[in-house]
Enzyme design. Sequence first.
Site, PDB file in Angstrom:
ATOM      1  N   VAL A   1       0.145  -5.046   3.632  1.00  0.00           N
ATOM      2  CA  VAL A   1       1.327  -4.142   3.368  1.00  0.00           C
ATOM      3  C   VAL A   1       2.403  -4.830   2.658  1.00  0.00           C
ATOM      4  CG1 VAL A   1       2.676  -2.789   4.692  1.00  0.00           C
ATOM      5  CG2 VAL A   1       0.473  -2.792   5.545  1.00  0.00           C
TER       6      VAL A   1
ATOM      7  N   ALA B   1       1.559  -5.740  -1.075  1.00  0.00           N
ATOM      8  CA  ALA B   1       1.372  -4.381  -1.519  1.00  0.00           C
ATOM      9  C   ALA B   1       2.953  -3.655  -1.675  1.00  0.00           C
ATOM     10  CB  ALA B   1       0.488  -3.373  -0.928  1.00  0.00           C
ATOM     11  N   GLU B   2       3.599  -3.764  -0.858  1.00  0.00           N
ATOM     12  CA  GLU B   2       5.095  -3.081  -0.816  1.00  0.00           C
ATOM     13  C   GLU B   2       5.826  -3.912  -1.709  1.00  0.00           C
ATOM     14  OE1 GLU B   2       5.948  -0.409   0.401  1.00  0.00           O
ATOM     15  OE2 GLU B   2       3.993   0.252   1.712  1.00  0.00           O
ATOM     16  N   SER B   3       6.134  -5.120  -1.611  1.00  0.00           N
ATOM     17  CA  SER B   3       7.172  -5.616  -2.266  1.00  0.00           C
ATOM     18  C   SER B   3       6.641  -7.270  -2.669  1.00  0.00           C
ATOM     19  CB  SER B   3       8.319  -5.963  -1.208  1.00  0.00           C
ATOM     20  OG  SER B   3       7.762  -7.075   0.039  1.00  0.00           O
TER      21      SER B   3
ATOM     22  N   TYR C   1      -2.817   2.888  -3.481  1.00  0.00           N
ATOM     23  CA  TYR C   1      -2.145   2.188  -2.268  1.00  0.00           C
ATOM     24  C   TYR C   1      -2.971   1.931  -1.395  1.00  0.00           C
ATOM     25  CZ  TYR C   1       0.993   0.589   1.486  1.00  0.00           C
ATOM     26  OH  TYR C   1       1.647   0.060   2.528  1.00  0.00           O
TER      27      TYR C   1
END
Length: 264
Positions: free
Chosen positions: A95, A98-100, A185
């Site tokens: 996560v 993928a997020e940042s 995502y």
Amino acid sequence: MDISQMYQLLGMYSGSGSGYGLYKNYGNYNNYGLLGAGNLYGSQNIYGTNAGTFGQVLKNTASVQNSGGISTPMDEIFEEASRETGVDVRLLKAVGKAESNFRASATSRCGAMGVMQLMPGTAKSLGVTDAYDAKQNIMAGSRYLAKLLDKYDGDTKLALAAYNAGSGNVAKYGGIPPFKETQNYVKRVLEYAGEDFRTRQTVKTDVSDENSWQQAGSDTPVMDFEYGDIYKMAVQMIQLQMQQKLQGLLDFNREDSGSGSVFL
């Protein structure tokens, strides 16, 4: 922590007169004095404040404390979050990636912040005071994901969809919303979660964080690892000092066997 604080920590101020304490017998500035300008711990020698490895370590420790934080591998934060929440550390890292891409300073166009891209309202509800603090952000994002996994009975795909698009949209569409972004995502995070990788990031964490001083469920402070390292170095320092004193006294006895007894 400066050099004087270090000596206070070790309890070395046992007097500057004669005797056999660490600061006795040889005196602060005499033959074997800890701070004698020409001796082992003198200001210009290998453990002095102006040169050598140990002096530099003390300087670095002071620098860390003055900066208000210590360098911590981000992987350790994810591992701590996994232990606290029970969520697989690989999923948490996936996560974050993928997020940042593990950027603590990341901000999205919609205002999501930090490593786990927390929205302001979500961050506030989770007790986050600084969403750009990597540890706060990762720990909070991990707790949020754990709640979603619990909400959807362990269904990772639905939990990830809700993390990305909100639980309202998951409820509205009865599953993963038909948004290309959300569908990609979920797929991307699951692919990342199948890998075993390291973040290779180091971040500053607050040394005053109570979690670093308290064991879970305990009111008794425990030694933070920073001070554990200092004590280890202190023991090594004392050992070296006593070895030098012993060797000096043995050499002295060999040269003058008629002298009286000598004690450490």
